[in-house]
Design a protein around this motif. Sequence first.
Motif, short mmCIF file in Angstrom:
data_model
loop_
_atom_site.label_atom_id
_atom_site.label_comp_id
_atom_site.label_asym_id
_atom_site.label_seq_id
_atom_site.Cartn_x
_atom_site.Cartn_y
_atom_site.Cartn_z
N HIS A 38 0.81 -1.21 0.00
CA HIS A 38 0.00 0.00 0.00
C HIS A 38 0.86 1.28 0.00
N ALA A 39 0.21 2.38 -0.30
CA ALA A 39 0.92 3.65 -0.42
C ALA A 39 0.03 4.78 0.03
N MET A 40 0.68 5.86 0.48
CA MET A 40 -0.02 7.07 0.94
C MET A 40 0.59 8.28 0.25
N MET A 41 -0.25 9.14 -0.32
CA MET A 41 0.20 10.39 -0.95
C MET A 41 -0.32 11.56 -0.12
N VAL A 42 0.60 12.45 0.25
CA VAL A 42 0.23 13.61 1.07
C VAL A 42 0.83 14.85 0.42
N GLY A 43 0.05 15.91 0.32
CA GLY A 43 0.56 17.16 -0.23
C GLY A 43 -0.55 18.20 -0.30
N MET A 44 -0.18 19.45 -0.12
CA MET A 44 -1.17 20.53 -0.16
C MET A 44 -1.63 20.76 -1.61
N THR A 45 -2.67 21.53 -1.78
CA THR A 45 -3.17 21.88 -3.10
C THR A 45 -2.06 22.59 -3.88
N VAL A 365 -3.58 -0.81 -2.12
CA VAL A 365 -4.45 0.32 -1.75
C VAL A 365 -3.59 1.58 -1.73
N VAL A 366 -3.98 2.58 -2.50
CA VAL A 366 -3.27 3.86 -2.56
C VAL A 366 -4.24 4.94 -2.12
N LEU A 367 -3.85 5.68 -1.09
CA LEU A 367 -4.70 6.72 -0.53
C LEU A 367 -4.03 8.07 -0.71
N SER A 368 -4.84 9.12 -0.77
CA SER A 368 -4.31 10.45 -1.02
C SER A 368 -5.09 11.46 -0.20
N THR A 369 -4.40 12.53 0.23
CA THR A 369 -5.08 13.58 0.97
C THR A 369 -4.28 14.86 0.93
N GLN A 370 -5.00 15.98 1.02
CA GLN A 370 -4.37 17.28 1.21
C GLN A 370 -4.62 17.78 2.63
N ASN A 371 -5.27 16.95 3.44
CA ASN A 371 -5.56 17.29 4.84
C ASN A 371 -4.95 16.22 5.74
N PRO A 372 -3.65 16.28 5.99
CA PRO A 372 -2.98 15.17 6.70
C PRO A 372 -3.20 15.14 8.20
N VAL A 373 -3.99 16.08 8.76
CA VAL A 373 -4.10 16.15 10.21
C VAL A 373 -5.11 15.14 10.74
N ASP A 374 -6.32 15.15 10.21
CA ASP A 374 -7.40 14.35 10.78
C ASP A 374 -7.47 12.97 10.15
N LEU A 375 -6.40 12.19 10.30
CA LEU A 375 -6.34 10.84 9.76
C LEU A 375 -5.88 9.88 10.83
N ASP A 376 -6.28 8.62 10.70
CA ASP A 376 -5.89 7.58 11.64
C ASP A 376 -4.52 7.05 11.23
N TYR A 377 -3.48 7.61 11.82
CA TYR A 377 -2.13 7.24 11.42
C TYR A 377 -1.72 5.87 11.95
N LYS A 378 -2.40 5.37 12.96
CA LYS A 378 -2.14 3.99 13.38
C LYS A 378 -2.57 3.04 12.27
N GLY A 379 -3.73 3.31 11.67
CA GLY A 379 -4.17 2.49 10.55
C GLY A 379 -3.28 2.66 9.34
N LEU A 380 -2.83 3.92 9.11
CA LEU A 380 -2.00 4.19 7.94
C LEU A 380 -0.57 3.67 8.11
N SER A 381 -0.23 3.17 9.30
CA SER A 381 1.10 2.55 9.46
C SER A 381 1.21 1.29 8.62
N LEU A 391 3.97 20.64 2.13
CA LEU A 391 2.93 20.71 3.17
C LEU A 391 2.73 22.16 3.59
N GLN A 392 1.54 22.44 4.11
CA GLN A 392 1.17 23.83 4.34
C GLN A 392 1.57 24.34 5.71
N THR A 393 1.35 23.57 6.74
CA THR A 393 1.57 24.06 8.10
C THR A 393 2.54 23.14 8.83
N GLU A 394 3.07 23.66 9.92
CA GLU A 394 3.97 22.87 10.76
C GLU A 394 3.23 21.69 11.39
#
Length: 813
Positions: A38-45, A365-381, A391-394
């Motif tokens: 599986h893979a995860m894509m994260v990045g702002m607009t 399974v490949v997932l993508s988001t521009q909102n990386p804060v409100d995600l279940d990172y235990k599941g995404l491990s 990324l937009q914010t610290e």
Amino acid sequence: MQAFEKLGTFYLGKQIETVTGEVSDRLLLYDAKDLTTHAMMVGMTGSGKTGLALALLEEAAIDGIPAILIDPKGDLGNLMLQFPDMKPDDFRPWVDDAEAARKELSPEAFAAKTAESWRAGLAQWGQDGERIRRLQASAEFAVYTPGSTAGRPLQLLRSFDAPPAALLNDATALRDRVLSAVSGLLGLLGIDADPVQSREHILLSNILDRAWREGRNVDLKALIQDIQAPPFEHVGVFALESFYPAKERFTLAMRVNNLLASPGFAAWMAGEPLDIQRLLYTPAGKPRVSILYLAHLSDTERMFFVTRLLSEVLAWIRAQPGTGSLRALLYMDEIFGYFPPTANPPSKLPMLTLLKQARAFGLGVVLSTQNPVDLDYKGLSNCGTWFIGRLQTERDKQRVMEGLEGAAASTGDGFDRDATERLLAGLGNRVFLMRNVHDDAPVLFQTRWAMSYLRGPLTLPQLASLPGNAPEHAVPQVLPAAKPQSPPTAAAPQQREPPQSAAPAPIVPPDIPVYHLRSPQAEADCTYVPSLVAGYKLHFVDAKAAVNEWVGRTWLVPFAALTGEPSWDAPVLCETANRDLVRAAPSQARYAALPASVTRPKALPAWTKSLTAALYQHATLDLFAFPDLKMVSRPGEPLGDFRVRVCQTLRERHDEQVASLKAKYTPALRTLSDQIRRAEEKVDRERAQSGQQKMNTMLSLGATLLGAFLGRGRSRIGTVGRAATAMKSAGRIGKERADVARAEESLDVLQRRLQDLEQQFETATAELSAAPHPETLQVETRAIRPRKSDILIEILGLCWIPADTFYSFLPKR
């Protein structure tokens, strides 16, 4: 052949030198097998995330990997915009007229400029129109629009089909599927139901669980009836009426009925059924990229659809054999809201289950988001590869770092947080950091130019104008798997309209069983036409093909118009016999005339003999075979699905061969890499020593010259000694230079040996045979015949069929 055209290799871009920040000539070639973790894509607009996603999906399609794409925003429809000729006229319908006006260009001029820009961009990355043609030939692309007819509609509300037997036998899997189906439906009704506390959820779960265990599909009409009159009297230890009184159940039934009666939901009940196999492959076996466009739906409708889809995907993978190769992709363009850290929306459980279990079945399974804060990172491990853009914010960066640490910890790998934070700080547009647990270190790269035109989000009217996106029409199956091949001489009936002189039911000899096929219309308005119904079982045995199968079928056999005899050459498969064939005669029905052959003495034994003879002489079980792998299709398996299975086996064999080559070459490559590292260290050390020796010699010589000019007496004698020492040091400079040259020469030799070994590995992998395209696979057909003792006639009698149904069966002349 380009290095990136090898099977199992995804060309995503070019690597960036971390020190200089320059784009190098080294291609980023991603191993397709790594996507099974599986893979995860994260990045702002604006980070280039959509371009990266499309590049990955294009590579998968060229490789023959089918994909299901969940598109909540409408961006993925751009995959339909593939223009191999790159003509301005191809781009003209899709360019933005407003953008053309801002640039003070006519739409035609802007389209020409865009076409030239796309041609130049592809060429810069080693691609051209021919590669786009390969992409189009490798897979079919289709856009589905549930709840709308702008694209291909999908049936979701017609029924909740019973899962396959493999899932029914898995108590945990069945429970999860029931929970997801009920949660999604209640969410669509606007009921926020807890699976443990909600009476609505518990009642519907019991209804579906009972029906599915009995092998019954449940449509909404049947569900409404079961809500009002459940097929059980107790829920737990409580009586049904105490747990959920009839009056309150009626209220729930009304809400479901209102959903069913709503004009806006008519489109949810039309179109192709939600069949994962058909979303991934065409009936002919060609890989398909199915884009599920959801931008037009409300949040509640999206949640319902995504939950149903994920549940169907789970059921599909559990029916597949295990594999270590990549079989298919599931991509979701924006996971925000569907996989939160604390809340439990209906979509979360099936998604988490897929992340944990899909790997064993080859689904990436490949997932993508521009909102990386409100995600279940235990599941995404569970995601082994992370593609991280700007990324937009610290706070976003810190949440992503937590996800990367979790992914590294799940595999036991180390994680350099400081180095990763430094790399993330310098990311620009179309620049991503790839952290792959299968690689030794993170890689910085720039994404390649997408072959599809990145138009931006598409609207429903634009989707409706897409070429080649017409709905697929099912082909009716009129012959069974076991079928007559040499038809007798009896002619099939020619009439097309029911006879005008319809009468009450004719008298039938008592030894002939009489059946009726249910009418889809009101029984009082229906005229019934006679035919035979023949239900039989054939036992096919072939030890060489490993076949030992009983095949049961029910035929409807019309009577010939001229002779009145059964037309054994024109049978029609009745797939709904178990449901629609009844013994009770409908009230007030009218009947057509009965053929004279029915009233003839001993008609039933004669029919039995004729049917048995026809089956023995002409019935076969047709199987497909691929001799190279000694593979034979399963009884009833469509040719397209068998082709897919063969190609998957060939792909697995290819991946095993590549893995064997890697095991063979990796130790030598690692040894050479270590030797080169030590040689580079030696060169650096020799250069440092040479530089230091040169400096010491210069200082010594300078001190000697000063002493010679400024010293007196004994000091001049010491100066002579220092001069001799300086001359010796100057001689050592030559020796140090020779040491540096030898070290550099040794390094050059090792580097050439490494290049030669890498070239040998590349040549060996290129020589491996690529998996063929399913549609071009050479497949044989084998016919297995039953023995006379293996023919079992279970039903044979007269069957009255509604006239409209009967005449729709007959061949058009």
